[in-house]
Scaffold this active site. Sequence first.
Site, PDB file in Angstrom:
ATOM      1  CG  HIS A   1      -0.505   0.024   2.524  1.00 13.14           C
ATOM      2  ND1 HIS A   1      -0.189   1.193   3.182  1.00 13.14           N
ATOM      3  CD2 HIS A   1      -0.274  -0.969   3.416  1.00 13.14           C
ATOM      4  CE1 HIS A   1       0.204   0.918   4.409  1.00 13.14           C
ATOM      5  NE2 HIS A   1       0.184  -0.390   4.579  1.00 13.14           N
TER       6      HIS A   1
ATOM      7  CG  ASP B   1       0.719  -3.878   5.060  1.00 13.06           C
ATOM      8  OD1 ASP B   1       1.580  -3.046   5.389  1.00 13.06           O
ATOM      9  OD2 ASP B   1      -0.489  -3.752   5.339  1.00 13.06           O
TER      10      ASP B   1
ATOM     11  CG  ASP C   1       2.349   0.210   7.859  1.00 13.16           C
ATOM     12  OD1 ASP C   1       1.924  -0.427   6.887  1.00 13.16           O
ATOM     13  OD2 ASP C   1       1.622   0.636   8.769  1.00 13.16           O
TER      14      ASP C   1
ATOM     15  CD  GLU D   1      -3.375  -1.359   5.434  1.00 14.87           C
ATOM     16  OE1 GLU D   1      -3.619  -2.326   6.172  1.00 14.87           O
ATOM     17  OE2 GLU D   1      -2.792  -0.326   5.839  1.00 14.87           O
ATOM     18  CD  GLU D   2      -1.630   2.366   7.506  1.00 14.79           C
ATOM     19  OE1 GLU D   2      -2.347   1.793   8.341  1.00 14.79           O
ATOM     20  OE2 GLU D   2      -0.424   2.100   7.347  1.00 14.79           O
TER      21      GLU D   2
ATOM     22  CG  HIS E   1       0.278   2.436  12.592  1.00 18.49           C
ATOM     23  ND1 HIS E   1      -0.885   1.809  12.982  1.00 18.49           N
ATOM     24  CD2 HIS E   1       0.476   2.088  11.296  1.00 18.49           C
ATOM     25  CE1 HIS E   1      -1.378   1.119  11.965  1.00 18.49           C
ATOM     26  NE2 HIS E   1      -0.561   1.274  10.936  1.00 18.49           N
TER      27      HIS E   1
END
Length: 467
Positions: free
Chosen positions: A275, A348, A287, A321-322, A420
């Site tokens: 992503h 991912d 990520d 995606e998030e 994140h």
Amino acid sequence: MLMYRRLLAASATLALISGVAHAQDTKTAEGLRDKALLDRTAWEITEDLTTSIGPRIVGSPAMERAKGWGEAKLKALGFTNIKVEQFAKSSWTRGEESAWLVGPYPLKLNIVGLGRTLPTPAEGIEADVALFRTYAEMMAAPEGSLKGKIAVITQPMVRAQDGYGYGVAGVSRRAGPAEAAKRGAVALLIRSVSTSDSTVPHTGVTGFGPDVVTIPAAAMGVPEAEQLERLAKKGPLRIKLKLASTTDANDVAWNISGEIKGSEKPDEVIVIGGHLDSWDVGTGALDDATGVAITTAAAKLIGELPKHPKRSIRVVMFGSEESGGSSEAYVEAHKAELPKIVLAGESDTGADRIYSLKLPAGAQKHPIATTAGNLLAPLKIFVNRDPSAHGGSDIEGLEAAGVPSIELEQDASRYFDYHHTMDDTLNKVRPDELAQNVAAWASFIYLVADSDIDFRAMKPASAPAAH
């Protein structure tokens, strides 16, 4: 009798030809594997995306730049049939955020608002604390019992190679705000869904939407959560929380794709990718810049072969995606070709070494499992006896539609230290392990692409009898 002998001879010839072809496929796959270990393409893609574009949250100017970057990158690397597929997607933009423990004494808390959280009033929310050591403990609280309070959940996350602890601890983030709201809380603070001991907090999406009743919510660093636990044993706590954010219900996102066209069966497609979007607090290296880079570099290596494999390989840079949306949009745009998508996979979980390959159900006893095992063994990857169950968030829709999927499982032991956060940066990527990922993807995907294997036709192995 003569006809029977001719049939036997034809069968023997066909088997010989098939065996030679299989040996050639394996040799080519081994060559791709070894070449990938020395190839710099994935590193260069990761470096460029994280440096030139930076954080890439849906709705931001950076995500608009990422769209152009992705299209240009696929063209530069020799992909064809490049598509930029737009879909409707609401966006969320973070504003100023702060949190203070105001009683029993002043203490600044390192926090980050959860993705899609509601904002607090401009003056913030100040309230007494109801602290829970686990999500289950909060769930046991009766509705209305948290009226007017800020709920705090301090459940830690367990470190595991397969990342299993994320699902267990992550429920505090995903469902915690809505469940705290049911019990009357005015806000929620959680211990970051993290395996580190850092003060750097971790964001990530929480429940949102027109049917979700929720409250302002944020995550705090691990030491702060542990300090609040200790203080709560000594007496009442009081916290002031400020969160600012805005939403736009009429925004858009994009899935970007390019292909290595198959030489004999170009309408049969293998879909792989990562992503393109990231959270706004870091540059999204692990990520998921590395996921985009791994799958793109793997397909590019296959595309450089003198002859392309039989089937087409499509790399997709999924655009949302998030906070969701990519998977549904991709299936909707490609529903007519779903029967021709023979396999799907997504990278991912960062870029640390792959240790396991999970095949579609029923393939564990097929010759492809043995061939793959021999091919991947030098990379210290084994073929898992368990079938693939969840190849990635962006291919969930494909899986639900019956498309077989694979999981090339990465070592997630340290992934959730940085996941994140503002610490998800290029210096966390290990180049040699990144290359091992590319080697696994390139060699295995080539094997499937240059075959006639039909994973849909395979029957899952029956479960062993209970004793």
